[in-house]
Design an enzyme around this catalytic site. Structure first.
Site, mmCIF file in Angstrom:
data_model
loop_
_atom_site.group_PDB
_atom_site.id
_atom_site.type_symbol
_atom_site.label_atom_id
_atom_site.label_comp_id
_atom_site.label_asym_id
_atom_site.label_seq_id
_atom_site.Cartn_x
_atom_site.Cartn_y
_atom_site.Cartn_z
ATOM 1 N N ARG A 93 1.038 -1.445 -0.071
ATOM 2 C CA ARG A 93 -0.084 0.045 -0.450
ATOM 3 C C ARG A 93 0.743 1.314 0.032
ATOM 4 O O ARG A 93 0.572 2.264 -0.741
ATOM 5 C CB ARG A 93 -0.532 0.039 1.405
ATOM 6 C CG ARG A 93 -1.832 -0.854 1.918
ATOM 7 C CD ARG A 93 -2.687 -1.562 2.735
ATOM 8 N NE ARG A 93 -2.783 -2.711 3.118
ATOM 9 C CZ ARG A 93 -2.788 -3.289 3.714
ATOM 10 N NH1 ARG A 93 -1.801 -4.073 3.196
ATOM 11 N NH2 ARG A 93 -3.561 -4.793 2.661
ATOM 12 N N ASN A 125 -5.724 4.698 2.535
ATOM 13 C CA ASN A 125 -4.157 4.192 2.601
ATOM 14 C C ASN A 125 -2.919 4.737 1.533
ATOM 15 O O ASN A 125 -3.385 5.946 1.236
ATOM 16 C CB ASN A 125 -4.735 2.340 1.510
ATOM 17 C CG ASN A 125 -4.853 1.752 2.908
ATOM 18 O OD1 ASN A 125 -4.210 1.676 3.383
ATOM 19 N ND2 ASN A 125 -5.259 0.508 1.953
ATOM 20 N N ARG A 156 -8.387 -9.759 10.980
ATOM 21 C CA ARG A 156 -8.002 -11.039 10.154
ATOM 22 C C ARG A 156 -7.530 -11.948 11.597
ATOM 23 O O ARG A 156 -7.623 -13.337 10.805
ATOM 24 C CB ARG A 156 -7.286 -10.374 8.716
ATOM 25 C CG ARG A 156 -7.836 -9.942 8.276
ATOM 26 C CD ARG A 156 -7.286 -8.817 6.884
ATOM 27 N NE ARG A 156 -7.876 -8.259 5.694
ATOM 28 C CZ ARG A 156 -7.885 -7.192 5.754
ATOM 29 N NH1 ARG A 156 -6.530 -6.035 5.117
ATOM 30 N NH2 ARG A 156 -8.513 -6.863 4.219
ATOM 31 N N HIS A 180 -0.542 -0.122 9.763
ATOM 32 C CA HIS A 180 -1.336 -0.961 8.517
ATOM 33 C C HIS A 180 -1.579 -1.926 7.332
ATOM 34 O O HIS A 180 -1.201 -0.238 6.286
ATOM 35 C CB HIS A 180 -2.733 0.054 8.391
ATOM 36 C CG HIS A 180 -3.928 -1.499 7.150
ATOM 37 N ND1 HIS A 180 -4.555 -1.928 7.153
ATOM 38 C CD2 HIS A 180 -4.208 -0.422 6.338
ATOM 39 C CE1 HIS A 180 -5.281 -2.205 5.695
ATOM 40 N NE2 HIS A 180 -5.227 -1.913 6.046
HETATM 41 N N1 LIG Z 1 -7.642 1.704 6.114
HETATM 42 C C1 LIG Z 1 -7.730 0.318 5.443
HETATM 43 O O1 LIG Z 1 -7.860 -0.946 6.174
HETATM 44 C C2 LIG Z 1 -8.259 0.321 4.194
HETATM 45 C C3 LIG Z 1 -8.749 -1.419 3.820
HETATM 46 C C4 LIG Z 1 -9.674 -1.326 2.464
HETATM 47 C C5 LIG Z 1 -9.175 0.390 1.009
HETATM 48 N N2 LIG Z 1 -8.770 0.974 2.054
HETATM 49 C C6 LIG Z 1 -8.551 1.913 0.978
HETATM 50 O O2 LIG Z 1 -9.331 3.679 1.054
HETATM 51 C C7 LIG Z 1 -9.433 3.496 -0.154
HETATM 52 C C8 LIG Z 1 -10.704 3.983 -1.166
HETATM 53 O O3 LIG Z 1 -10.902 2.321 -1.667
HETATM 54 P P1 LIG Z 1 -11.524 1.805 -3.282
HETATM 55 O O4 LIG Z 1 -11.516 0.550 -3.116
HETATM 56 O O5 LIG Z 1 -13.229 2.652 -2.620
HETATM 57 O O6 LIG Z 1 -10.713 3.095 -3.865
HETATM 58 P P2 LIG Z 1 -11.384 3.556 -5.647
HETATM 59 O O7 LIG Z 1 -10.508 3.914 -6.783
HETATM 60 O O8 LIG Z 1 -12.498 2.188 -5.936
HETATM 61 O O9 LIG Z 1 -12.016 5.419 -5.406
HETATM 62 C C9 LIG Z 1 -11.414 5.923 -4.854
HETATM 63 C C10 LIG Z 1 -12.280 6.630 -4.663
HETATM 64 O O10 LIG Z 1 -12.111 8.356 -4.719
HETATM 65 C C11 LIG Z 1 -12.332 9.166 -5.079
HETATM 66 N N3 LIG Z 1 -11.108 10.152 -5.178
HETATM 67 C C12 LIG Z 1 -9.773 10.238 -5.891
HETATM 68 N N4 LIG Z 1 -9.911 11.822 -5.659
HETATM 69 C C13 LIG Z 1 -10.961 12.349 -4.656
HETATM 70 C C14 LIG Z 1 -10.506 13.514 -4.178
HETATM 71 N N5 LIG Z 1 -9.713 14.598 -4.245
HETATM 72 N N6 LIG Z 1 -12.330 14.015 -3.938
HETATM 73 C C15 LIG Z 1 -13.586 13.244 -3.653
HETATM 74 N N7 LIG Z 1 -12.974 12.055 -4.294
HETATM 75 C C16 LIG Z 1 -11.688 11.614 -4.176
HETATM 76 C C17 LIG Z 1 -12.153 8.409 -7.112
HETATM 77 O O11 LIG Z 1 -13.394 9.495 -7.506
HETATM 78 C C18 LIG Z 1 -12.818 7.455 -6.459
HETATM 79 O O12 LIG Z 1 -14.551 7.280 -6.547
HETATM 80 C C19 LIG Z 1 -7.958 3.070 -0.947
HETATM 81 O O13 LIG Z 1 -7.431 4.287 -0.523
HETATM 82 C C20 LIG Z 1 -7.726 1.923 -0.723
HETATM 83 O O14 LIG Z 1 -6.569 1.352 -0.733
HETATM 84 C C21 LIG Z 1 -8.740 0.985 2.648
#
Ligand SMILES: NC(=O)c1ccc[n+]([C@@H]2O[C@H](COP(=O)([O-])OP(=O)(O)OC[C@H]3O[C@@H](n4cnc5c(N)ncnc54)[C@H](O)[C@@H]3O)[C@@H](O)[C@H]2O)c1
EC number: 1.1.1.27
Length: 318
Positions: A93, A125, A156, A180
């Protein structure tokens, strides 16, 4: 009587929409506003969720497309904006650090113009990088910024041991701490199962395939990429983790959970955000605990700090 509870979810894709729908399932808000650069996506997700509120089992939560002015009176803001690791990509990540740090600066810049009192739940992330950026580059109360961190790895971990011993995962306790991501580690000295020491489980459950700490730690890191490679993304577990924190805040629960925030000298570390056990209540992170760790666990905590710090350095973040 004001029972209003407004939650703004920023980023309305896989993770944001799952968080919004779990908030509805657990009746954690009266209003949910969805914000995304892709307004059509946010509108569509909000509209779809709003249709579910007509079901007799649902609560009449107001779902709608939001904009940053919705942050002015939000109780909680959940940040999921920014891309994820895609199937087949390098399983780390931290490579998202540069891109998502910029997105955090833009998103948080809008938030701080409107509020300094909402609880912020960080999900984007690399989680510890994103949490560090918004905590250190903006004038926002630190106690109100919480990264979901290793709560998800802890879930997990519980599931892996539950499957091995055929017990309820909620019987498994203890923490996964650190980053994470790939430098998450199990603090084995904190673990147990329904009051039994974890290393006695093979004996109690008559297992001949002995518990391997290393195998469990590898699996709890790898399984995220296995899910991404097969399903395309992860969203259900993290949505549950986010709601766990939201509930602790809304109900002023004083729950101790592993989550990320900027370290302030714990384990001799600062200038980095990592997960350690923290008490969460209506005021956000009420306190953090520097629990006793073994030398091996301490070394892993320091490795996690190096790993996140080098991603911050690589992205030019002080
Ligand atoms: N912390 C955790 O445990 C965990 C778990 C799963 C996913 N994640 C993270 O969550 C995030 C989202 O995952 P996803 O699968 O939904 O990703 P994704 O790529 O499907 O969606 C990201 C979204 O963010 C939007 N976006 C981008 N820039 C933006 C901005 N400036 N303002 C508003 N919206 C904006 C995009 O339009 C898109 O809809 C990722 O960074 C992913 O790695 C974290």
């Amino acid at each position: 009587m004001n029972n209003r509870r407004k939650i703004v979810v920023i980023g309305a894709s896989n993770v944001g929409s799952a968080v919004a729908n779990k908030i509805a399932d657990f009746q954690l808000a009266t209003e949910v506003a969805l914000i995304d650069l892709n307004e059509d996506k946010a509108w569509g997700e909000a509209k779809d969720s709003s249709h579910a509120t007509s079901c007799v089992y649902s609560t009449n939560i107001k779902f709608h497309l939001g904009d940053y002015d919705d942050c002015k009176d939000a109780n909680i803001i959940v940040i999921t904006a920014g891309p994820s690791i895609r199937p087949g990509e390098t399983p780390d990540r931290l490579k998202l650090a540069g891109t998502n740090a910029k997105i955090m600066q833009s998103v948080f810049g809008e938030i701080v113009k409107r509020t300094k009192s909402a609880m912020i739940i960080m999900i984007t992330n690399p989680l510890d990088v994103a949490t560090y950026v918004v905590s250190t580059q903006f004038d926002y109360p630190r106690n109100l910024i919480l990264g979901t961190g290793t709560m998800l790895e802890t879930y997990r971990f519980r599931r892996i041991l539950a499957d091995k011993y055929q017990v309820d995962p909620k019987n498994i306790n203890g923490y996964v701490l650190g980053e994470h991501g790939n430098a998450a580690f199990v603090a084995w000295s904190t673990t147990g199962c329904a009051g039994f020491p974890i290393d006695d489980l093979d004996e109690y459950f008559h297992k001949t395939d002995k518990l391997s700490h290393e195998a469990v730690e590898n699996e709890l890191v790898q399984v995220a990429y296995d899910v991404i490679n097969r399903k395309g993304f992860t969203n259900t577990g993290i949505a549950m983790a986010a709601c766990r924190f939201i509930k602790s805040v809304l109900y002023d629960e004083h729950t101790i959970l592993p989550c990320s925030a900027v370290l302030e000298g714990e384990y001799g570390l600062k200038d980095v955000a990592l997960s350690i056990p923290r008490m969460v209540c209506a005021d956000g992170i009420m306190r953090s605990f520097e629990i006793h760790l073994t030398d091996d666990e301490l070394e892993k905590m320091h490795k996690a700090a190096q790993s996140v710090r080098s991603a911050l350095d690589g992205a030019g973040i002080k």
